[in-house]
Motif scaffolding. Structure first.
Motif, PDB file in Angstrom:
ATOM      1  N   ASN A  88      10.592  18.128 -12.499  1.00 33.51           N
ATOM      2  CA  ASN A  88      11.309  16.926 -12.915  1.00 33.51           C
ATOM      3  C   ASN A  88      10.935  16.584 -14.347  1.00 33.51           C
ATOM      4  OD1 ASN A  88      12.377  16.751 -10.376  1.00 33.51           O
ATOM      5  ND2 ASN A  88      11.380  14.831  -9.814  1.00 33.51           N
ATOM      6  N   VAL A  89      11.938  16.329 -15.156  1.00 35.14           N
ATOM      7  CA  VAL A  89      11.735  15.966 -16.557  1.00 35.14           C
ATOM      8  C   VAL A  89      12.146  14.511 -16.762  1.00 35.14           C
ATOM      9  CG1 VAL A  89      12.510  16.361 -18.925  1.00 35.14           C
ATOM     10  CG2 VAL A  89      12.050  18.307 -17.425  1.00 35.14           C
ATOM     11  N   LYS A  90      11.321  13.784 -17.489  1.00 35.82           N
ATOM     12  CA  LYS A  90      11.623  12.390 -17.794  1.00 35.82           C
ATOM     13  C   LYS A  90      11.974  12.246 -19.272  1.00 35.82           C
ATOM     14  CE  LYS A  90       9.992   7.781 -16.538  1.00 35.82           C
ATOM     15  NZ  LYS A  90       8.917   7.050 -15.789  1.00 35.82           N
ATOM     16  N   PHE A 110       7.525  16.619 -18.643  1.00 36.08           N
ATOM     17  CA  PHE A 110       7.527  16.857 -17.204  1.00 36.08           C
ATOM     18  C   PHE A 110       6.676  15.803 -16.517  1.00 36.08           C
ATOM     19  CE2 PHE A 110       8.918  21.139 -18.371  1.00 36.08           C
ATOM     20  CZ  PHE A 110       9.832  21.414 -17.359  1.00 36.08           C
ATOM     21  N   ILE A 111       7.102  15.371 -15.336  1.00 40.95           N
ATOM     22  CA  ILE A 111       6.313  14.467 -14.517  1.00 40.95           C
ATOM     23  C   ILE A 111       6.005  15.151 -13.185  1.00 40.95           C
ATOM     24  CG2 ILE A 111       7.200  12.362 -15.578  1.00 40.95           C
ATOM     25  CD1 ILE A 111       9.073  12.052 -13.164  1.00 40.95           C
ATOM     26  N   GLU A 112       4.983  14.681 -12.528  1.00 42.85           N
ATOM     27  CA  GLU A 112       4.629  15.251 -11.235  1.00 42.85           C
ATOM     28  C   GLU A 112       5.749  14.977 -10.236  1.00 42.85           C
ATOM     29  OE1 GLU A 112       0.727  15.499  -8.286  1.00 42.85           O
ATOM     30  OE2 GLU A 112       0.900  13.875  -9.766  1.00 42.85           O
ATOM     31  N   HIS A 113       6.063  15.963  -9.422  1.00 35.67           N
ATOM     32  CA  HIS A 113       7.148  15.790  -8.456  1.00 35.67           C
ATOM     33  C   HIS A 113       6.638  16.048  -7.042  1.00 35.67           C
ATOM     34  CE1 HIS A 113       7.258  20.105  -9.607  1.00 35.67           C
ATOM     35  NE2 HIS A 113       7.444  20.282  -8.298  1.00 35.67           N
ATOM     36  N   HIS A 114       7.318  15.405  -6.094  1.00 40.90           N
ATOM     37  CA  HIS A 114       6.999  15.583  -4.678  1.00 40.90           C
ATOM     38  C   HIS A 114       8.318  15.767  -3.936  1.00 40.90           C
ATOM     39  CE1 HIS A 114       2.818  14.400  -5.387  1.00 40.90           C
ATOM     40  NE2 HIS A 114       3.291  13.416  -6.132  1.00 40.90           N
ATOM     41  N   TYR A 115       8.697  16.997  -3.717  1.00 47.84           N
ATOM     42  CA  TYR A 115       9.951  17.279  -3.013  1.00 47.84           C
ATOM     43  C   TYR A 115       9.712  17.288  -1.502  1.00 47.84           C
ATOM     44  CZ  TYR A 115      11.307  18.878  -7.680  1.00 47.84           C
ATOM     45  OH  TYR A 115      11.556  18.952  -9.024  1.00 47.84           O
ATOM     46  N   PRO A 116      10.696  16.867  -0.731  1.00 47.65           N
ATOM     47  CA  PRO A 116      10.546  16.871   0.732  1.00 47.65           C
ATOM     48  C   PRO A 116      10.300  18.288   1.257  1.00 47.65           C
ATOM     49  CG  PRO A 116      12.444  15.557   0.066  1.00 47.65           C
ATOM     50  CD  PRO A 116      11.992  16.294  -1.155  1.00 47.65           C
ATOM     51  N   THR A 117       9.579  18.368   2.364  1.00 38.53           N
ATOM     52  CA  THR A 117       9.337  19.650   3.018  1.00 38.53           C
ATOM     53  C   THR A 117      10.532  20.005   3.905  1.00 38.53           C
ATOM     54  OG1 THR A 117       8.313  18.615   4.945  1.00 38.53           O
ATOM     55  CG2 THR A 117       6.870  19.141   3.078  1.00 38.53           C
ATOM     56  N   GLU A 118      10.577  21.239   4.331  1.00 39.23           N
ATOM     57  CA  GLU A 118      11.638  21.653   5.254  1.00 39.23           C
ATOM     58  C   GLU A 118      11.584  20.836   6.544  1.00 39.23           C
ATOM     59  OE1 GLU A 118      14.209  23.695   4.871  1.00 39.23           O
ATOM     60  OE2 GLU A 118      13.600  23.852   2.771  1.00 39.23           O
ATOM     61  N   GLU A 119      10.378  20.511   6.980  1.00 40.11           N
ATOM     62  CA  GLU A 119      10.221  19.706   8.194  1.00 40.11           C
ATOM     63  C   GLU A 119      10.798  18.301   8.008  1.00 40.11           C
ATOM     64  OE1 GLU A 119       6.768  18.582  11.454  1.00 40.11           O
ATOM     65  OE2 GLU A 119       6.190  18.902   9.368  1.00 40.11           O
ATOM     66  N   GLN A 120      10.601  17.734   6.832  1.00 40.55           N
ATOM     67  CA  GLN A 120      11.142  16.397   6.572  1.00 40.55           C
ATOM     68  C   GLN A 120      12.669  16.413   6.535  1.00 40.55           C
ATOM     69  OE1 GLN A 120       8.735  15.666   3.025  1.00 40.55           O
ATOM     70  NE2 GLN A 120       7.677  13.999   4.087  1.00 40.55           N
ATOM     71  N   TYR A 121      13.245  17.472   5.967  1.00 42.24           N
ATOM     72  CA  TYR A 121      14.711  17.585   6.006  1.00 42.24           C
ATOM     73  C   TYR A 121      15.191  17.771   7.439  1.00 42.24           C
ATOM     74  CZ  TYR A 121      15.217  18.032   0.918  1.00 42.24           C
ATOM     75  OH  TYR A 121      15.230  17.785  -0.434  1.00 42.24           O
ATOM     76  N   SER A 122      14.425  18.503   8.230  1.00 45.56           N
ATOM     77  CA  SER A 122      14.818  18.831   9.600  1.00 45.56           C
ATOM     78  C   SER A 122      14.673  17.653  10.561  1.00 45.56           C
ATOM     79  CB  SER A 122      13.986  20.010  10.103  1.00 45.56           C
ATOM     80  OG  SER A 122      14.298  20.318  11.435  1.00 45.56           O
ATOM     81  N   GLY A 235      18.728  11.096  -3.988  1.00 46.29           N
ATOM     82  CA  GLY A 235      18.085  10.959  -5.286  1.00 46.29           C
ATOM     83  C   GLY A 235      17.803  12.298  -5.918  1.00 46.29           C
ATOM     84  N   THR A 236      17.270  12.267  -7.132  1.00 41.37           N
ATOM     85  CA  THR A 236      16.986  13.478  -7.889  1.00 41.37           C
ATOM     86  C   THR A 236      16.014  14.394  -7.151  1.00 41.37           C
ATOM     87  OG1 THR A 236      17.391  12.381 -10.005  1.00 41.37           O
ATOM     88  CG2 THR A 236      16.017  14.349 -10.042  1.00 41.37           C
ATOM     89  N   SER A 237      14.917  13.844  -6.648  1.00 43.85           N
ATOM     90  CA  SER A 237      13.923  14.666  -5.943  1.00 43.85           C
ATOM     91  C   SER A 237      14.294  14.952  -4.492  1.00 43.85           C
ATOM     92  CB  SER A 237      12.542  14.015  -6.018  1.00 43.85           C
ATOM     93  OG  SER A 237      12.029  14.099  -7.326  1.00 43.85           O
ATOM     94  N   PRO A 238      14.672  13.934  -3.707  1.00 44.75           N
ATOM     95  CA  PRO A 238      14.941  14.214  -2.287  1.00 44.75           C
ATOM     96  C   PRO A 238      16.283  14.862  -2.014  1.00 44.75           C
ATOM     97  CG  PRO A 238      15.290  11.886  -2.734  1.00 44.75           C
ATOM     98  CD  PRO A 238      14.717  12.491  -3.997  1.00 44.75           C
ATOM     99  N   LYS A 239      17.195  14.877  -3.007  1.00 44.32           N
ATOM    100  CA  LYS A 239      18.571  15.307  -2.765  1.00 44.32           C
ATOM    101  C   LYS A 239      19.183  14.401  -1.691  1.00 44.32           C
ATOM    102  CE  LYS A 239      17.776  20.204  -3.839  1.00 44.32           C
ATOM    103  NZ  LYS A 239      17.866  21.585  -3.296  1.00 44.32           N
ATOM    104  N   ILE A 240      19.440  14.953  -0.490  1.00 41.86           N
ATOM    105  CA  ILE A 240      19.927  14.148   0.631  1.00 41.86           C
ATOM    106  C   ILE A 240      18.912  14.287   1.754  1.00 41.86           C
ATOM    107  CG2 ILE A 240      21.771  13.783   2.315  1.00 41.86           C
ATOM    108  CD1 ILE A 240      23.652  15.111   0.253  1.00 41.86           C
TER     109      ILE A 240
END
Length: 279
Positions: A88-90, A110-122, A235-240
């Protein structure tokens, strides 16, 4: 701890080491910003982000002193010098006063990012309601106090996101996301004048219209939350990202056919965007 993540950042036209980054620059005065996700060295939906940045400047009665090509060049240079293809770029346009003279500072890092895991999407993610609202929701302006309060709430409750509820008990948005609800195969979200005009939000609406999914913008009282079949944040990081819980209200959002359909279409749009813009 500095917000600047990685090795190098750009301040105005200079490439500097992240150890030289000064967070006070962002917090002083007024800072307009955008956060853009980079996938496979491609800034995703860049044109839409820059359009929103210019709109934020208009709402804040500020003028950007760089054109879109200059901003793009700086962004691509940042990706190149950091040799980083994901993250992620700010982008920051800061307006502050020094000795009664306005000082302009452009930052991209660049900023630190935390994208959801496959389990969180599932399975979906838990959230908490939070009675707070933005003073100027349509503009992306750094609000450190709101961010600090929502981060503390999220941490104390052990959830993924805080769902903001305004003084009229209306659901508006997430602390760093937009929120959608599904009822009887109809997708519902708060009116645009009450929320940040999220890029992902905009694309979700386009998907609904194109795919013939019923969609409406309307005010939703928090007392109605239990009436919905599913909820998701965007959002940018979580998508949907499906929501499994809001406070004590439980939802099977991740298995909802409307949510699953929108997720598939959105991921396909990103894949096509990368193919079209990969150099």
């Amino acid at each position: 701890m500095s917000e600047c993540y990685g090795k190098l950042f750009i301040e105005n036209e200079k490439i500097l080491n992240c150890e030289e980054f000064c967070d006070e620059t962002v917090l002083n005065g007024t800072s307009l910003y955008e956060v853009i996700r980079v996938i496979d060295s491609v800034p995703i939906f860049l044109e839409k982000h820059l359009g929103r940045l210019y709109n934020s400047a208009k709402l804040a009665h500020k003028e950007l002193w760089m054109n879109k090509n200059d901003i793009l060049d700086a962004l691509l240079k940042l990706i190149e010098v950091n040799n980083t293809s994901e993250g992620n770029v700010k982008i920051i346009f800061n307006y502050s006063e020094i000795n009664l003279e306005e000082k302009h500072t452009f930052l991209v890092y660049f900023i630190e990012h935390h994208y959801p895991t496959e389990e969180q999407y599932s399975l979906g993610v838990p959230t908490v309601s939070f009675y707070k609202e933005r003073s100027n929701p349509n503009a992306k302006i750094v609000n450190n106090n709101l961010r600090k309060e929502t981060d503390e709430k999220i941490k104390s409750k052990g959830v993924y996101e805080a769902i903001l509820v305004d003084r009229n008990n209306l659901i508006t948005e997430g602390s760093r996301s937009n929120i959608f609800m599904v009822k009887d195969n109809c997708v519902i979200t708060a009116p645009l004048n009450a929320v940040l005009p999220g890029i992902t939000r905009e694309i979700i609406i386009e998907i609904c219209k194109k795919e013939g999914i019923r969609f409406t913008e309307e005010n939703i009282n928090f007392n109605q939350i239990s009436d919905f079949d599913a909820l998701f944040i965007t959002g940018t990081s979580p998508k949907i990202l499906p929501i499994s819980k809001v406070d004590d209200f439980v939802f099977n959002s991740s298995t909802n056919i409307i949510v699953q359909s929108i997720m598939r279409h959105y991921n396909r749009i990103i894949e096509e965007y990368i193919k079209e813009n990969k150099k």
